[in-house]
Design a protein around this motif. Structure first.
Motif, PDB file in Angstrom:
ATOM      1  N   MET A   1     146.710  15.889 -27.223  1.00  0.00           N
ATOM      2  CA  MET A   1     146.676  16.850 -26.178  1.00  0.00           C
ATOM      3  C   MET A   1     146.084  18.170 -26.670  1.00  0.00           C
ATOM      4  O   MET A   1     145.603  18.944 -25.866  1.00  0.00           O
ATOM      5  CB  MET A   1     148.121  17.037 -25.710  1.00  0.00           C
ATOM      6  N   THR A   2     146.126  18.433 -27.888  1.00  0.00           N
ATOM      7  CA  THR A   2     145.594  19.654 -28.444  1.00  0.00           C
ATOM      8  C   THR A   2     144.092  19.737 -28.243  1.00  0.00           C
ATOM      9  O   THR A   2     143.572  20.787 -27.915  1.00  0.00           O
ATOM     10  CB  THR A   2     145.914  19.705 -29.961  1.00  0.00           C
ATOM     11  N   THR A   3     143.416  18.624 -28.383  1.00  0.00           N
ATOM     12  CA  THR A   3     141.971  18.613 -28.210  1.00  0.00           C
ATOM     13  C   THR A   3     141.586  18.938 -26.788  1.00  0.00           C
ATOM     14  O   THR A   3     140.569  19.558 -26.540  1.00  0.00           O
ATOM     15  CB  THR A   3     141.382  17.259 -28.604  1.00  0.00           C
ATOM     16  N   THR A   4     142.427  18.557 -25.818  1.00  0.00           N
ATOM     17  CA  THR A   4     142.127  18.850 -24.435  1.00  0.00           C
ATOM     18  C   THR A   4     142.209  20.340 -24.182  1.00  0.00           C
ATOM     19  O   THR A   4     141.368  20.909 -23.493  1.00  0.00           O
ATOM     20  CB  THR A   4     143.110  18.122 -23.506  1.00  0.00           C
ATOM     21  N   ARG A   5     143.199  20.986 -24.730  1.00  0.00           N
ATOM     22  CA  ARG A   5     143.332  22.417 -24.508  1.00  0.00           C
ATOM     23  C   ARG A   5     142.188  23.182 -25.171  1.00  0.00           C
ATOM     24  O   ARG A   5     141.690  24.134 -24.622  1.00  0.00           O
ATOM     25  CB  ARG A   5     144.684  22.897 -25.056  1.00  0.00           C
ATOM     26  N   ILE A   6     141.748  22.766 -26.348  1.00  0.00           N
ATOM     27  CA  ILE A   6     140.627  23.427 -27.016  1.00  0.00           C
ATOM     28  C   ILE A   6     139.370  23.230 -26.196  1.00  0.00           C
ATOM     29  O   ILE A   6     138.605  24.163 -25.983  1.00  0.00           O
ATOM     30  CB  ILE A   6     140.453  22.900 -28.449  1.00  0.00           C
ATOM     31  N   ALA A   7     139.139  22.034 -25.674  1.00  0.00           N
ATOM     32  CA  ALA A   7     137.963  21.769 -24.853  1.00  0.00           C
ATOM     33  C   ALA A   7     138.020  22.571 -23.569  1.00  0.00           C
ATOM     34  O   ALA A   7     137.010  23.099 -23.107  1.00  0.00           O
ATOM     35  CB  ALA A   7     137.858  20.283 -24.561  1.00  0.00           C
ATOM     36  N   ASN A   8     139.183  22.659 -22.953  1.00  0.00           N
ATOM     37  CA  ASN A   8     139.314  23.451 -21.735  1.00  0.00           C
ATOM     38  C   ASN A   8     139.062  24.939 -22.016  1.00  0.00           C
ATOM     39  O   ASN A   8     138.457  25.635 -21.210  1.00  0.00           O
ATOM     40  CB  ASN A   8     140.702  23.274 -21.123  1.00  0.00           C
ATOM     41  N   PHE A   9     139.516  25.430 -23.171  1.00  0.00           N
ATOM     42  CA  PHE A   9     139.300  26.820 -23.521  1.00  0.00           C
ATOM     43  C   PHE A   9     137.811  27.113 -23.723  1.00  0.00           C
ATOM     44  O   PHE A   9     137.299  28.132 -23.250  1.00  0.00           O
ATOM     45  CB  PHE A   9     140.104  27.185 -24.779  1.00  0.00           C
ATOM     46  N   ALA A  10     137.107  26.248 -24.401  1.00  0.00           N
ATOM     47  CA  ALA A  10     135.672  26.434 -24.646  1.00  0.00           C
ATOM     48  C   ALA A  10     134.900  26.390 -23.331  1.00  0.00           C
ATOM     49  O   ALA A  10     134.005  27.211 -23.091  1.00  0.00           O
ATOM     50  CB  ALA A  10     135.152  25.364 -25.605  1.00  0.00           C
ATOM     51  N   ALA A  11     135.242  25.451 -22.457  1.00  0.00           N
ATOM     52  CA  ALA A  11     134.571  25.358 -21.159  1.00  0.00           C
ATOM     53  C   ALA A  11     134.867  26.598 -20.330  1.00  0.00           C
ATOM     54  O   ALA A  11     133.976  27.127 -19.644  1.00  0.00           O
ATOM     55  CB  ALA A  11     135.010  24.095 -20.433  1.00  0.00           C
ATOM     56  N   ASN A  12     136.134  27.038 -20.365  1.00  0.00           N
ATOM     57  CA  ASN A  12     136.510  28.216 -19.608  1.00  0.00           C
ATOM     58  C   ASN A  12     135.765  29.454 -20.130  1.00  0.00           C
ATOM     59  O   ASN A  12     135.291  30.284 -19.349  1.00  0.00           O
ATOM     60  CB  ASN A  12     138.031  28.418 -19.686  1.00  0.00           C
ATOM     61  N   ALA A  13     135.662  29.600 -21.436  1.00  0.00           N
ATOM     62  CA  ALA A  13     134.952  30.732 -22.026  1.00  0.00           C
ATOM     63  C   ALA A  13     133.470  30.691 -21.640  1.00  0.00           C
ATOM     64  O   ALA A  13     132.866  31.722 -21.307  1.00  0.00           O
ATOM     65  CB  ALA A  13     135.114  30.717 -23.544  1.00  0.00           C
ATOM     66  N   GLN A  14     132.872  29.525 -21.663  1.00  0.00           N
ATOM     67  CA  GLN A  14     131.459  29.365 -21.267  1.00  0.00           C
ATOM     68  C   GLN A  14     131.287  29.730 -19.802  1.00  0.00           C
ATOM     69  O   GLN A  14     130.320  30.412 -19.440  1.00  0.00           O
ATOM     70  CB  GLN A  14     131.014  27.919 -21.525  1.00  0.00           C
ATOM     71  N   LEU A  15     132.213  29.282 -18.962  1.00  0.00           N
ATOM     72  CA  LEU A  15     132.140  29.571 -17.535  1.00  0.00           C
ATOM     73  C   LEU A  15     132.283  31.071 -17.274  1.00  0.00           C
ATOM     74  O   LEU A  15     131.535  31.648 -16.481  1.00  0.00           O
ATOM     75  CB  LEU A  15     133.236  28.789 -16.795  1.00  0.00           C
ATOM     76  N   VAL A  16     133.189  31.732 -17.951  1.00  0.00           N
ATOM     77  CA  VAL A  16     133.361  33.177 -17.798  1.00  0.00           C
ATOM     78  C   VAL A  16     132.096  33.906 -18.254  1.00  0.00           C
ATOM     79  O   VAL A  16     131.643  34.861 -17.612  1.00  0.00           O
ATOM     80  CB  VAL A  16     134.616  33.663 -18.575  1.00  0.00           C
ATOM     81  N   ASN A  17     131.517  33.455 -19.348  1.00  0.00           N
ATOM     82  CA  ASN A  17     130.277  34.045 -19.858  1.00  0.00           C
ATOM     83  C   ASN A  17     129.155  33.932 -18.825  1.00  0.00           C
ATOM     84  O   ASN A  17     128.418  34.899 -18.572  1.00  0.00           O
ATOM     85  CB  ASN A  17     129.890  33.365 -21.181  1.00  0.00           C
ATOM     86  N   LEU A  18     129.003  32.762 -18.205  1.00  0.00           N
ATOM     87  CA  LEU A  18     127.977  32.566 -17.167  1.00  0.00           C
ATOM     88  C   LEU A  18     128.241  33.456 -15.953  1.00  0.00           C
ATOM     89  O   LEU A  18     127.305  34.037 -15.387  1.00  0.00           O
ATOM     90  CB  LEU A  18     127.923  31.100 -16.734  1.00  0.00           C
ATOM     91  N   VAL A  19     129.486  33.585 -15.547  1.00  0.00           N
ATOM     92  CA  VAL A  19     129.828  34.425 -14.411  1.00  0.00           C
ATOM     93  C   VAL A  19     129.492  35.887 -14.711  1.00  0.00           C
ATOM     94  O   VAL A  19     128.927  36.600 -13.872  1.00  0.00           O
ATOM     95  CB  VAL A  19     131.319  34.262 -14.032  1.00  0.00           C
ATOM     96  N   LEU A  20     129.779  36.347 -15.921  1.00  0.00           N
ATOM     97  CA  LEU A  20     129.482  37.731 -16.295  1.00  0.00           C
ATOM     98  C   LEU A  20     127.964  37.985 -16.324  1.00  0.00           C
ATOM     99  O   LEU A  20     127.493  39.041 -15.883  1.00  0.00           O
ATOM    100  CB  LEU A  20     130.121  38.076 -17.644  1.00  0.00           C
ATOM    101  N   ARG A  21     127.199  37.043 -16.869  1.00  0.00           N
ATOM    102  CA  ARG A  21     125.747  37.200 -16.890  1.00  0.00           C
ATOM    103  C   ARG A  21     125.172  37.222 -15.471  1.00  0.00           C
ATOM    104  O   ARG A  21     124.295  38.031 -15.150  1.00  0.00           O
ATOM    105  CB  ARG A  21     125.100  36.079 -17.700  1.00  0.00           C
ATOM    106  N   THR A  22     125.681  36.363 -14.615  1.00  0.00           N
ATOM    107  CA  THR A  22     125.225  36.343 -13.218  1.00  0.00           C
ATOM    108  C   THR A  22     125.570  37.652 -12.526  1.00  0.00           C
ATOM    109  O   THR A  22     124.756  38.223 -11.794  1.00  0.00           O
ATOM    110  CB  THR A  22     125.850  35.154 -12.465  1.00  0.00           C
ATOM    111  N   GLN A  23     126.767  38.144 -12.772  1.00  0.00           N
ATOM    112  CA  GLN A  23     127.188  39.408 -12.170  1.00  0.00           C
ATOM    113  C   GLN A  23     126.301  40.555 -12.671  1.00  0.00           C
ATOM    114  O   GLN A  23     125.939  41.451 -11.906  1.00  0.00           O
ATOM    115  CB  GLN A  23     128.659  39.665 -12.487  1.00  0.00           C
ATOM    116  N   ALA A  24     125.920  40.544 -13.937  1.00  0.00           N
ATOM    117  CA  ALA A  24     125.049  41.585 -14.490  1.00  0.00           C
ATOM    118  C   ALA A  24     123.665  41.526 -13.825  1.00  0.00           C
ATOM    119  O   ALA A  24     123.084  42.569 -13.490  1.00  0.00           O
ATOM    120  CB  ALA A  24     124.916  41.419 -16.000  1.00  0.00           C
ATOM    121  N   ARG A  25     123.140  40.306 -13.615  1.00  0.00           N
ATOM    122  CA  ARG A  25     121.842  40.166 -12.934  1.00  0.00           C
ATOM    123  C   ARG A  25     121.925  40.641 -11.496  1.00  0.00           C
ATOM    124  O   ARG A  25     121.015  41.275 -10.983  1.00  0.00           O
ATOM    125  CB  ARG A  25     121.361  38.706 -12.992  1.00  0.00           C
TER     126      ARG A  25
END
Length: 150
Positions: free
Chosen positions: A1-25
């Motif tokens: 289960m630990t691997t799932t949480r790490i994968a979810n965290f990385a995906a969530n961080a990537q998604l937040v990064n994309l949202v911030l870049r879109t908001q900046a544009r």
């Protein structure tokens, strides 16, 4: 289960990064629309400005090239006219020499006539060779401001 949480965290961080870049544009686009300017600083338009300056420089160089070619064409036409005038003067003098050889008048009169024709021809050729074009003598060689024949 630990691997799932790490994968979810990385995906969530990537998604937040994309949202911030879109908001900046979106924010940047809103500023462009509100100010009617592509950029608020010169750094934002440097590549487009450089391209525009290069295009304008190329256009100016091409305009100067065309102007130089037109000027050179006019100079060549003037030179051709001068050559034609010299040819006509020599032809007229040649006719006077034939009249001299043909006789018909006293020898003194024929000599006087051919001397006058030679002097006129020499003065005409001098005038042709001293032709000025655009402030420069056509047949002045490297000294274009000095009259070539006197």
């Amino acid at each position: 289960m630990t691997t799932t949480r790490i994968a979810n965290f990385a995906a969530n961080a990537q998604l937040v990064n994309l949202v911030l870049r879109t908001q900046a544009r979106v924010n940047e686009s809103e500023v462009q629309v509100a100010s009617e300017k592509k950029s608020q600083t010169y750094a934002g338009i440097a590549s487009e400005a450089e391209r525009l300056v290069n295009i304008e420089n190329s256009r100016n160089l091409l305009d100067q090239f065309v102007q130089n070619n037109n000027l050179e064409d006019l100079r060549l036409s003037t030179t051709d006219t001068v050559y034609e005038g010299i040819r006509k003067t020599i032809s007229d003098f040649r006719e006077q020499v034939f009249i001299y050889e043909g006789g018909g008048q006293t020898i003194e009169q024929r000599v006087l006539d051919v001397q006058e024709a030679a002097f006129r021809a020499m003065k005409d050729i001098e005038t042709h060779l001293n032709q000025d074009f655009n402030g420069r003598f056509l047949f002045g060689g490297t000294r274009v401001t000095t009259q070539p024949v006197d």
